[in-house]
Design a protein around this motif. Structure first.
Motif, PDB file in Angstrom:
ATOM      1  N   ILE A 163     -32.069  25.555 -13.850  1.00  0.00           N
ATOM      2  CA  ILE A 163     -33.056  25.316 -12.793  1.00  0.00           C
ATOM      3  C   ILE A 163     -33.438  23.836 -12.738  1.00  0.00           C
ATOM      4  N   ARG A 164     -33.581  23.201 -13.890  1.00  0.00           N
ATOM      5  CA  ARG A 164     -33.949  21.784 -13.917  1.00  0.00           C
ATOM      6  C   ARG A 164     -32.961  20.937 -13.116  1.00  0.00           C
ATOM      7  N   SER A 165     -31.674  21.294 -13.155  1.00  0.00           N
ATOM      8  CA  SER A 165     -30.631  20.422 -12.590  1.00  0.00           C
ATOM      9  C   SER A 165     -30.088  20.895 -11.252  1.00  0.00           C
ATOM     10  N   HIS A 166     -30.718  21.926 -10.619  1.00  0.00           N
ATOM     11  CA  HIS A 166     -30.080  22.471  -9.413  1.00  0.00           C
ATOM     12  C   HIS A 166     -30.289  21.602  -8.172  1.00  0.00           C
ATOM     13  N   HIS A 167     -31.089  20.515  -8.291  1.00  0.00           N
ATOM     14  CA  HIS A 167     -31.213  19.557  -7.179  1.00  0.00           C
ATOM     15  C   HIS A 167     -30.528  18.230  -7.492  1.00  0.00           C
ATOM     16  N   GLU A 168     -29.722  18.194  -8.560  1.00  0.00           N
ATOM     17  CA  GLU A 168     -28.899  17.011  -8.811  1.00  0.00           C
ATOM     18  C   GLU A 168     -27.728  16.992  -7.817  1.00  0.00           C
ATOM     19  N   HIS A 169     -27.302  15.797  -7.412  1.00  0.00           N
ATOM     20  CA  HIS A 169     -26.179  15.655  -6.483  1.00  0.00           C
ATOM     21  C   HIS A 169     -24.941  15.182  -7.232  1.00  0.00           C
ATOM     22  N   TYR A 170     -23.796  15.613  -6.766  1.00  0.00           N
ATOM     23  CA  TYR A 170     -22.535  15.277  -7.429  1.00  0.00           C
ATOM     24  C   TYR A 170     -22.312  13.769  -7.490  1.00  0.00           C
ATOM     25  N   ASP A 171     -22.870  13.035  -6.501  1.00  0.00           N
ATOM     26  CA  ASP A 171     -22.683  11.576  -6.488  1.00  0.00           C
ATOM     27  C   ASP A 171     -23.810  10.838  -7.213  1.00  0.00           C
ATOM     28  N   GLY A 172     -24.715  11.576  -7.868  1.00  0.00           N
ATOM     29  CA  GLY A 172     -25.763  10.946  -8.669  1.00  0.00           C
ATOM     30  C   GLY A 172     -27.036  10.608  -7.922  1.00  0.00           C
ATOM     31  N   THR A 173     -27.184  11.039  -6.659  1.00  0.00           N
ATOM     32  CA  THR A 173     -28.366  10.672  -5.868  1.00  0.00           C
ATOM     33  C   THR A 173     -29.456  11.736  -5.908  1.00  0.00           C
TER      34      THR A 173
END
Length: 451
Positions: free
Chosen positions: A301-311
């Protein structure tokens, strides 16, 4: 000293949502000023207390709870800055507002520093501005109390989960002693333990969605789609279960945020609103990390709004540094959110939502997961008979025939396949769509013939 009470006839707002009237303490050594303030706030339904000196005000607030103090700056003996400083020390939860003249700027600064006042108002004041200021300050205080109440309730439920966890561990240990020490049986017991938590997790999901609006049914849909994506990508049974738990609880950190913030598209949020909303993955993780069987789901859940390109947020992870299950959850969450209109400011059809995700392949989303989503979308499209068309309620006309069962987000049947739409049904569906605050889509036959 005098005291006034609101009219005995309740206002419509009080009838709709009964709450204790807020208590205001007005402090000024001039009787005409107190009379003006009393007349100003009496129609607002507040309980109004008045005092003509700082000492008298302290006696009043010591005798009964006060929600807000509005004090003049210049008074004989104890001035407004000194009074509000003492109130801050003894009653920090009481909102403090200072009425001051332009000549009192030095004392006003002293009141801001020592009394930590909510706001100061220059005299003479504007009645409408002062009414609005008091209303907003009291509403902010109420929201802080409500957030604390929800946090306390969530902490209590976390404690119940911990106790439940302890009981289940004891049962699992007793059963494991009776079973073979083989690794396969141990894995089976652990899987059964996680499955036992699913019911409890669904209770948490209902808590998140109990506020209604666009959140209704969102967690369950995301969980189902995440599991389907995981299965297609070869994720094991245990990780599929983790995906389901994370999908159900991924919005847990939004508890306590205002409804208008949750229903507004992310692209339309002001910077401070985005900042508040972007804390929810970390908050959800902190709420769940203490529950051992949910620790893995909390990390996802902590990381589900991370983007593949790091944004993305909250940690700015990129590529394979993002947990694989979080990359899967991100696509499932985006697909449903795009259809709800909470991402790009408008509701998208499943086809357009899929196109948006595909356009962000390798940017926002993991290319492998996007390919799996496209495969699922193509499969679903192949299952839809070509004569069908997907319409919003406002596009329905009398005489159209349903090509599919119309099922509510909570799983119950609204209308069956083959039903012929009439004007009364269109009005009922429109009312349902307005009440639930999310779009309702209906599949009908293009040619209007029998289903």
């Amino acid at each position: 000293m005098s005291q006034t009470t609101p009219s005995s006839v309740p206002s419509p707002a009080a009838v709709a949502a009964p709450q204790p009237a807020a208590t205001l303490l007005l402090v000024d050594d001039e009787a005409n000023i107190l009379s003006s303030l009393r007349r100003l706030f009496r129609p607002e339904g507040y309980r109004v207390l008045t005092a003509e000196s700082g000492d008298e005000a302290l006696e009043l607030i010591a005798a009964e709870p006060v929600d807000m103090v509005v004090s003049d700056m210049r008074m004989p003996g104890m001035n407004g800055a000194q009074l509000l400083a003492r109130i801050r020390e003894a009653y920090p939860d009481t909102v403090r507002i200072l009425l001051t003249g332009y000549a009192d700027i030095g004392s006003t600064i002293d009141a801001i520093n020592k009394g930590e006042i909510y706001r100061y108002v220059a005299k003479p004041w504007d009645d409408n501005d002062l009414r609005l200021l008091v209303r907003e300050a009291l509403e902010g205080r109420r929201l802080r109390h409500e957030n604390q109440r929800l946090s306390d309730m969530l902490a209590a439920q976390n404690e119940q989960l911990r106790q439940f966890n302890t009981e289940l561990e004891a049962k699992v240990k007793a059963r494991t002693l009776a079973l073979s020490e083989a690794l396969a049986n141990t894995d089976k017991a652990n899987k059964e333990l996680k499955q036992a938590y699913t019911t409890t997790v669904r209770v948490f999901c209902e808590l998140v969605e109990s506020r209604g609006g666009l959140m209704t049914g969102h967690g369950r849909r995301v969980a189902d789609l995440a599991r389907s994506l995981g299965r297609l990508l070869g994720v094991g049974d245990a990780d599929q279960q983790t995906l389901v738990l994370a999908g159900l609880l991924h919005d847990l950190g939004k508890i306590g945020l205002p409804d208008e913030l949750l229903d507004k598209p992310f692209t339309q949020l002001r910077p401070e609103e985005r900042g508040a909303l972007m804390t929810h993955p970390v908050r959800a993780e902190s709420l769940l990390m203490g529950v051992r069987p949910l620790a893995e789901a909390a990390k996802i859940i902590r990381s589900h709004h991370e983007h593949y390109d790091g944004t993305g947020y909250p940690d700015g992870l990129a590529g394979l540094a993002i947990p694989r299950l979080a990359r899967i959850l991100a696509v499932a969450n985006a697909f449903d959110s795009l259809q709800l209109g909470t991402m790009v400011g408008r509701t998208l059809s499943p086809r357009d939502a899929l196109a948006y995700i595909e356009s962000n392949r390798g940017k926002r989303y993991d290319p492998e997961v996007v390919d799996a989503m496209i495969a699922i979308g193509a499969h679903d499209s192949a299952e839809v008979p070509s004569p069908d068309q997907r319409l919003r309620v406002g596009q329905l006309t009398v005489g159209m025939t349903l090509a599919r069962d119309l099922v509510h987000a909570e799983g119950y049947l609204l209308l069956s396949r083959g039903f012929v739409v009439d004007q009364q049904i269109i009005e009922q569906l429109a009312r349902l769509e307005r009440n639930e605050g999310r779009p309702l889509h209906v599949y009908v036959l293009k040619n209007g013939g029998a289903a």
